[in-house]
Design a protein around this motif. Sequence first.
Motif, PDB file in Angstrom:
ATOM      1  N   UNK A 103      12.532  -8.196  23.743  1.00 25.03           N
ATOM      2  CA  UNK A 103      11.384  -9.047  24.034  1.00 25.03           C
ATOM      3  C   UNK A 103      10.579  -9.361  22.762  1.00 25.03           C
ATOM      4  N   UNK A 104      10.097 -10.629  22.699  1.00 32.84           N
ATOM      5  CA  UNK A 104       9.086 -11.019  21.722  1.00 32.84           C
ATOM      6  C   UNK A 104       9.442 -10.819  20.277  1.00 32.84           C
ATOM      7  N   UNK A 105      10.674 -11.021  19.886  1.00 27.84           N
ATOM      8  CA  UNK A 105      11.079 -10.790  18.502  1.00 27.84           C
ATOM      9  C   UNK A 105      10.633 -11.924  17.580  1.00 27.84           C
ATOM     10  N   UNK A 106      10.724 -13.168  18.013  1.00 24.72           N
ATOM     11  CA  UNK A 106      10.252 -14.294  17.211  1.00 24.72           C
ATOM     12  C   UNK A 106      10.908 -14.385  15.850  1.00 24.72           C
TER      13      UNK A 106
ATOM     14  N   UNK B 132      24.097 -14.176  19.869  1.00 27.11           N
ATOM     15  CA  UNK B 132      22.685 -13.808  19.813  1.00 27.11           C
ATOM     16  C   UNK B 132      21.896 -15.084  20.088  1.00 27.11           C
ATOM     17  N   UNK B 133      21.198 -15.121  21.225  1.00 28.27           N
ATOM     18  CA  UNK B 133      20.457 -16.307  21.672  1.00 28.27           C
ATOM     19  C   UNK B 133      18.970 -15.995  21.676  1.00 28.27           C
ATOM     20  N   UNK B 134      18.179 -16.920  21.108  1.00 27.68           N
ATOM     21  CA  UNK B 134      16.717 -16.789  21.123  1.00 27.68           C
ATOM     22  C   UNK B 134      16.109 -18.044  21.744  1.00 27.68           C
ATOM     23  N   UNK B 135      15.138 -17.828  22.638  1.00 29.08           N
ATOM     24  CA  UNK B 135      14.409 -18.930  23.246  1.00 29.08           C
ATOM     25  C   UNK B 135      13.136 -19.210  22.443  1.00 29.08           C
ATOM     26  N   UNK B 136      12.972 -20.484  22.039  1.00 27.07           N
ATOM     27  CA  UNK B 136      11.779 -20.900  21.301  1.00 27.07           C
ATOM     28  C   UNK B 136      10.761 -21.560  22.204  1.00 27.07           C
TER      29      UNK B 136
END
Length: 312
Positions: free
Chosen positions: A87-90, A152-156
């Motif tokens: 969570x919340x890595x940004x 590795x997927x990140x939501x912006x």
Amino acid sequence: MTVTPASATPALRDARVPADGMYEGRRTLRRLPEGTPRLPYERFEIVPQGRVIGAEIRGLDLSQPLSPVLRDELNRALLEWKVLFFRGQGLNSQQQRDFAANWGKLETNPLLERGSSAEVVRFEKGGSAIPTFENVWHADVTFRERPALGAVLQLHEVPPVGGDTMWADMAAAYDNLPDTVKARVDGATAVHDFIPGFARFYGPEKLIPLQEEFPPVEHPVVRRHPETGRRMLFVNTSFTTHIVGMDRDESDRLLSYLVRQAHVPEYQVRFRWQPGDIAFWDNRATQHYAIDDYAPHRRVAERVAIAGDRPF
């Protein structure tokens, strides 16, 4: 009118269920091969999100380099839980690439929109990019000779409601196949091709130049995990076209049955995104489904994929 004698035993009426139907009942649910020791995790907190798949990892800052010991412990968690959530890595794009590179060489994908570098794929829904659709159960790039190890997927940007992603454990799916079906698929191979998955939103002018780079490939219908040794179903709706050696009708019917195994809720985990969240999944062992229920809102994500090995 026919009268049934009082002494006659009532008979159960005949009833037919559809062929290859799915049935209720208790399923075999195990995260690891039988006999695998359950070791504690000492460098982070692990919070299960499902019975066999999905765990949130707490207490780590992924912007910092991983020590070899921490990398190995995270890999052990990945093998057990198949998808890890942070969570919340940004992370910025370089930090995201650096984290993924702990597991190997990074892939490029000319079929999807590029982010800040060739290794970063950008999924922008509600913007100006050509829309793609991931709301089907699939594993990534199985049309490659060596499909991705993981991603590795990140939501912006996250819509106000909806936009969740689901993953399914394909080892659990295999474990629960009837023995008669296992006998048919063990040792079988299937053809995978990028055309079916991408012809839904790209025209021939985009796809024809890539045909030589991505010819059809054969993979086992049931692959073995190279690290755990578990058997896993390795066919999917997006890219698997047919099973080798079967006529089309037989292949279509069997593939239809096999790909439906990902739909069983007991094998799944569902993740509700917040901006800056990361999901890291084992593409060898899972399929995933991006739920498309948030139009007209925007959803922006970036993915980095790790090159894998040839399935066996």
